[in-house]
Each structure stands twice: as structure tokens, then as C-alpha cells.
Design an enzyme around this catalytic site. Sequence first.
Site, PDB file in Angstrom:
ATOM      1  N   GLU A 190     -13.587  -0.417  16.693  1.00  0.00           N
ATOM      2  CA  GLU A 190     -13.723   0.271  15.410  1.00  0.00           C
ATOM      3  C   GLU A 190     -12.922  -0.449  14.323  1.00  0.00           C
ATOM      4  O   GLU A 190     -13.350  -0.577  13.182  1.00  0.00           O
ATOM      5  CB  GLU A 190     -13.211   1.706  15.583  1.00  0.00           C
ATOM      6  N   ARG A 201     -18.251 -11.340 -20.582  1.00  0.00           N
ATOM      7  CA  ARG A 201     -17.504 -10.478 -21.503  1.00  0.00           C
ATOM      8  C   ARG A 201     -16.742 -11.321 -22.533  1.00  0.00           C
ATOM      9  O   ARG A 201     -16.063 -12.294 -22.182  1.00  0.00           O
ATOM     10  CB  ARG A 201     -16.504  -9.633 -20.697  1.00  0.00           C
ATOM     11  N   GLN A 248      -6.402 -17.983 -19.207  1.00  0.00           N
ATOM     12  CA  GLN A 248      -5.823 -18.488 -17.951  1.00  0.00           C
ATOM     13  C   GLN A 248      -5.505 -17.345 -16.981  1.00  0.00           C
ATOM     14  O   GLN A 248      -5.688 -17.471 -15.774  1.00  0.00           O
ATOM     15  CB  GLN A 248      -4.547 -19.284 -18.248  1.00  0.00           C
ATOM     16  N   HIS A 297     -12.153  -5.688 -15.464  1.00  0.00           N
ATOM     17  CA  HIS A 297     -13.291  -5.050 -16.137  1.00  0.00           C
ATOM     18  C   HIS A 297     -12.822  -4.162 -17.302  1.00  0.00           C
ATOM     19  O   HIS A 297     -13.662  -3.594 -18.007  1.00  0.00           O
ATOM     20  CB  HIS A 297     -14.080  -4.164 -15.160  1.00  0.00           C
ATOM     21  N   ASN A 299      -2.781   2.190   8.237  1.00  0.00           N
ATOM     22  CA  ASN A 299      -2.188   0.844   8.292  1.00  0.00           C
ATOM     23  C   ASN A 299      -0.719   0.882   8.735  1.00  0.00           C
ATOM     24  O   ASN A 299      -0.211  -0.095   9.291  1.00  0.00           O
ATOM     25  CB  ASN A 299      -2.363   0.148   6.937  1.00  0.00           C
ATOM     26  N   GLU A 300      -0.080   2.033   8.543  1.00  0.00           N
ATOM     27  CA  GLU A 300       1.305   2.152   9.040  1.00  0.00           C
ATOM     28  C   GLU A 300       1.294   2.166  10.574  1.00  0.00           C
ATOM     29  O   GLU A 300       2.126   1.515  11.216  1.00  0.00           O
ATOM     30  CB  GLU A 300       1.968   3.437   8.505  1.00  0.00           C
TER      31      GLU A 300
HETATM   32  C1  FAD Z   1     -13.220   9.561   5.055  1.00  0.00           C
HETATM   33  C2  FAD Z   1     -12.565   9.765   6.391  1.00  0.00           C
HETATM   34  C3  FAD Z   1     -13.319   9.656   7.535  1.00  0.00           C
HETATM   35  C4  FAD Z   1     -12.738   9.915   8.793  1.00  0.00           C
HETATM   36  N1  FAD Z   1     -13.522   9.880   9.928  1.00  0.00           N
HETATM   37  C5  FAD Z   1     -12.996  10.333  11.082  1.00  0.00           C
HETATM   38  C6  FAD Z   1     -13.833  10.520  12.238  1.00  0.00           C
HETATM   39  O1  FAD Z   1     -15.033  10.235  12.217  1.00  0.00           O
HETATM   40  N2  FAD Z   1     -13.285  11.034  13.361  1.00  0.00           N
HETATM   41  C7  FAD Z   1     -11.945  11.369  13.429  1.00  0.00           C
HETATM   42  O2  FAD Z   1     -11.516  11.822  14.480  1.00  0.00           O
HETATM   43  N3  FAD Z   1     -11.135  11.165  12.379  1.00  0.00           N
HETATM   44  C8  FAD Z   1     -11.615  10.688  11.205  1.00  0.00           C
HETATM   45  N4  FAD Z   1     -10.804  10.539  10.108  1.00  0.00           N
HETATM   46  C9  FAD Z   1      -9.408  10.888  10.215  1.00  0.00           C
HETATM   47  C10 FAD Z   1      -8.463   9.715  10.133  1.00  0.00           C
HETATM   48  O3  FAD Z   1      -8.566   8.926  11.285  1.00  0.00           O
HETATM   49  C11 FAD Z   1      -7.064  10.275   9.889  1.00  0.00           C
HETATM   50  O4  FAD Z   1      -7.052  10.760   8.564  1.00  0.00           O
HETATM   51  C12 FAD Z   1      -5.968   9.263  10.119  1.00  0.00           C
HETATM   52  O5  FAD Z   1      -5.863   8.953  11.469  1.00  0.00           O
HETATM   53  C13 FAD Z   1      -4.609   9.754   9.615  1.00  0.00           C
HETATM   54  O6  FAD Z   1      -4.320  11.036  10.100  1.00  0.00           O
HETATM   55  P1  FAD Z   1      -3.829  12.167   9.056  1.00  0.00           P
HETATM   56  O7  FAD Z   1      -4.825  12.216   7.962  1.00  0.00           O
HETATM   57  O8  FAD Z   1      -3.580  13.411   9.814  1.00  0.00           O
HETATM   58  O9  FAD Z   1      -2.495  11.609   8.447  1.00  0.00           O
HETATM   59  P2  FAD Z   1      -1.008  11.764   9.097  1.00  0.00           P
HETATM   60  O10 FAD Z   1      -1.063  11.395  10.522  1.00  0.00           O
HETATM   61  O11 FAD Z   1      -0.490  13.095   8.735  1.00  0.00           O
HETATM   62  O12 FAD Z   1      -0.218  10.662   8.297  1.00  0.00           O
HETATM   63  C14 FAD Z   1       0.355  10.877   6.992  1.00  0.00           C
HETATM   64  C15 FAD Z   1       1.115   9.625   6.606  1.00  0.00           C
HETATM   65  O13 FAD Z   1       2.166   9.421   7.530  1.00  0.00           O
HETATM   66  C16 FAD Z   1       2.098   8.117   8.050  1.00  0.00           C
HETATM   67  N5  FAD Z   1       2.556   8.096   9.431  1.00  0.00           N
HETATM   68  C17 FAD Z   1       2.133   8.858  10.450  1.00  0.00           C
HETATM   69  N6  FAD Z   1       2.768   8.553  11.572  1.00  0.00           N
HETATM   70  C18 FAD Z   1       3.624   7.545  11.268  1.00  0.00           C
HETATM   71  C19 FAD Z   1       4.551   6.770  12.016  1.00  0.00           C
HETATM   72  N7  FAD Z   1       4.723   6.956  13.325  1.00  0.00           N
HETATM   73  N8  FAD Z   1       5.263   5.824  11.373  1.00  0.00           N
HETATM   74  C20 FAD Z   1       5.095   5.629  10.050  1.00  0.00           C
HETATM   75  N9  FAD Z   1       4.218   6.327   9.292  1.00  0.00           N
HETATM   76  C21 FAD Z   1       3.499   7.276   9.895  1.00  0.00           C
HETATM   77  C22 FAD Z   1       0.643   7.742   7.967  1.00  0.00           C
HETATM   78  O14 FAD Z   1       0.453   6.339   8.011  1.00  0.00           O
HETATM   79  C23 FAD Z   1       0.261   8.356   6.640  1.00  0.00           C
HETATM   80  O15 FAD Z   1       0.607   7.487   5.614  1.00  0.00           O
HETATM   81  C24 FAD Z   1     -11.365  10.237   8.855  1.00  0.00           C
HETATM   82  C25 FAD Z   1     -10.604  10.316   7.695  1.00  0.00           C
HETATM   83  C26 FAD Z   1     -11.181  10.106   6.469  1.00  0.00           C
HETATM   84  C27 FAD Z   1     -10.348  10.260   5.230  1.00  0.00           C
END
Ligand code: FAD
Length: 410
Positions: A275, A301, A312, A371, A399-400
Site C-alpha cells: 500500500e 502569465r 529568477q 500561481h 509519515n511520523e
Molecule cells: C482520506 C482518508 C482515507 C483513509 N482510508 C482508510 C481506509 O481505507 N482504511 C482504514 O482502516 N483507515 C483509513 N484511513 C485512516 C488512516 O490510516 C489514519 O487516519 C491514520 O492511520 C492515522 O490515524 P489517526 O487519524 O487516528 O491519527 P492518530 O493516530 O491519532 O495520530 C495523530 C498524530 O499523532 C501522530 N502520532 C501517532 N503516533 C505517534 C508516535 N508513536 N510517534 C509520533 N507521532 C505519532 C501521528 O503521526 C499524527 O500526526 C484513512 C484516512 C483518511 C484521512
Amino acid sequence: MQATGTPASSQDVSNCTQRSVAKSHELPYGSSYESPWMNAELHAFRSTARKFIHTEFAPRQARWREQRYPDADAWMQAGKAGILLPDIPREFGGGGGTFAHEAVVLEELARAGVYFGASTQNAVAHYIFAYGSEQQKRSWLPRMARGELVGAVAMTEPLAGSDLQSIKTTAHRVGDRYVLNGMKMFVTDGFHAKIICVASKTGNGSAGPKGISLVMVEADDLHGYRVGQPLEKVGMNQQDTCEMYFDDVRVPASNLLGTAEGKGFSQMMEQLSYERLSVAVGAIAVVERAVALTTQYAKERTVFGKSLMDYQNTRFKLAECKTQAHVGRVFLDDCIERFLTDSLDDVTSAMAKCWLTDAQCRILDECLQLHGGYGYLVDYPIARMWADSRVQRIYAGTNEIMKELIAWSL
Ligand SMILES: Cc1cc2nc3c(=O)[nH]c(=O)nc-3n(C[C@H](O)[C@H](O)[C@H](O)COP(=O)(O)OP(=O)(O)OC[C@H]3O[C@@H](n4cnc5c(N)ncnc54)[C@H](O)[C@@H]3O)c2cc1C
């Protein structure tokens, strides 16, 4: 890399030129570089996929965005066009290709700004293909390839996103059934989904990874199953994202994925690599299009009586963006080639997801800035691309979390 390197001799110059001429007519955005994994068969596949996406899907994006989900018939159309499950073997209804075919589809969708959850469909198919029984594969994969059965992956919950081990959804074994209870959040393709891969706690509910299993739910007219209206997002609204509810939902015990309970966490970790690479493919495709669009805009533009390109700052910004895009492309191509030979490790795929999507957001922001105010108007493609890009740093593991994975290898 060959076509962009400095030739060492006149023979090399001639070879380089021939290679560039031979390939550049096929390339979408004026680059002389071609991915080393491309070949004649993939070019033909790309051309068919591109034509289909531009003719059938691109004109419907405004409506899909408005309603917040793709038309139901889009799935069958995509199936007929051969862009679903391109890398699943033919004996299970797939295209019989490799990840290169999937990459071509993802690139063409991303370049056209078309989002309808094709990569999620493919991800579900790969769970079934990797861990499913023969009967599960024969029952679900051909229908998924034809677009008759839409797939979704339901892992995330309101209190368990990054920390997947904390999920609360349960699947209790009662006789020859599993009974599911819980709620899932952010499920891509949830609106039309009829086959859902649900991460659940099984057994005695023991904590940690060993307590998690993947249970497949066939959601057609299923008592106790409910899906919410598609959530309104900042971008990518044409691809639905939904909440799901399971209240005493009963499915056959044979819907467990894998040979025993408790394997779900390691299955998810294995498949997330695929994925993440898919997300990285989309990132570079969008970046390449953004740089090409912005270059064209800057040439057209006029500001203070001169072309925007005559400044530049514009040239340097675009030069930086193009360089980062190219570095990203070469890294991605290396990952794809390694994936094709089964030698891509999880740490490198995490690097690709993290670095390429960070680069995507950085570059899209620069391109939007060039833009001016028009970049903030949704009628301009760059505005949508900027908004659509943002989630790339969040889903498939933030990404974290990618940095944590990479750091564990230090
Ligand atoms: C458009 C969209 C589509 C998605 N599709 C799916 C899907 O099809 N199926 C599915 O199951 N999920 C899906 N997701 C969910 C997605 O995988 C989660 O949103 C993601 O894994 C983050 O979980 P959370 O939103 O609960 O954030 P949290 O886990 O609450 O994280 C909040 C913040 O804390 C940071 N954080 C968390 N843990 C740590 C750590 N140990 N160290 C440092 N920083 C940390 C995170 O990086 C983030 O910045 C989707 C999300 C979106 C927005």
C-alpha cells in the site's frame, strides 16, 4: 538515468539521442527520462488505461466530488476496461500482470486527477490473494476484478489509528459463525463496499498483535451492518471515506483470513508495504504533473510587463521542484524494480512513502504559490492537486509512523 546522463563519447551522444527520440513521444510531461521498468507491453496498457480514464472518468469528477462518491457503475466500467486487479493472476480473474501494471494504472489516475478507490480495491484483493483459501480466492477475486464486488479495508477506529493494536472491534466465534461488534472510521470505498476486510479482536481478546485477526465481511443486505454517509474532506472527495458500524453482524467462520486466528497484525504489516509503495507511485505522478502545469502557467502569465518565467525566483523554484521530482522518480523506480524482484524491504518502502509524500506536499505548495491567487481557486487544477495531496502524509500509516519504522532499523 541513461538518457539524462552526460555522454562520454560521440557514440554515446548518438545512442542517447536515439533513446530520447524513441521514448519521448510516449512520455506525458516532456521528460526524456523513462522508468526502467516500462516496456512495450506496458506502454500499450498505459495508452488504453489513459484513454479510458480520460474519456469515461475525468468528465464525471465534478459530480463525484459533489455527491462524495464515485458512480456505482464506475466499478463495472473499470472492470471491463481491465484496470482493476491488474497484478492478480488470470486464473483468479485478474490481469495477470505485475506491480508495474498497477503502477501504470495508479499513475494515470493520479495524473488525470481521478480518484475512485482503485488502489484500495487492489489492496483488498492482495489480502485475499496472499492469505485466502482457494475457495475464498475463487469466490471473491473474479467478481472484484469485474467490479461487481467493491472491496474496503476497515482497520482504523476512532480511538485506534496509528496504534492499530488498540482496536476494540471484536469478532467472537459462536459455533460456525463470527459475531462482529464495533465501529470503524475512515473507510475508503466504504459507500459501495460489498467485501470488507475487518481488523478485529478474536479469541479471548488478549492484548497486543496476537489478539488481532482479519475477518472478511460480505456486506450485501447484512443484518446489523451499517455504513455512514461519505465524510466531507478537504480534498479527494470524489473517492468516498465512510464510518462503518457492526452490531452483532454474523458471518461464516470460514471468512477468517488465514489458517488460524491471531495472524491479522502480521498480515497487515506485510501488506501495508504494498500500500505504501502504491501511495508513493501516486505522489510522484502528481508532482510531475504539477511541475509541468506550473511551468506552462509561468510561461503564459505576465507580471510587471514580463513573463513570470523571466524572474529568477520562478526559474529557481521550478528548477528545485523539477530536481526533487526527478530524484523522487529515480528513487521510486528503484523501489518498484526491487518490489518486482521481491527484494524491497519494509524500511525502504516506508522511506518511499514518507519522503515522496513529504516532497509532494512541499512541491505542490511551491507550485500553488507560483500561481498566485489563481492557485487558490478550485477551477485551477493546481488548487485541487494541492488539496488532494495533503492526505498522502496521513493515510497508509502517517509519515511520523514511517519515521519510527525507519528509525527502528538504525
Ligand atoms: C482520506 C482518508 C482515507 C483513509 N482510508 C482508510 C481506509 O481505507 N482504511 C482504514 O482502516 N483507515 C483509513 N484511513 C485512516 C488512516 O490510516 C489514519 O487516519 C491514520 O492511520 C492515522 O490515524 P489517526 O487519524 O487516528 O491519527 P492518530 O493516530 O491519532 O495520530 C495523530 C498524530 O499523532 C501522530 N502520532 C501517532 N503516533 C505517534 C508516535 N508513536 N510517534 C509520533 N507521532 C505519532 C501521528 O503521526 C499524527 O500526526 C484513512 C484516512 C483518511 C484521512
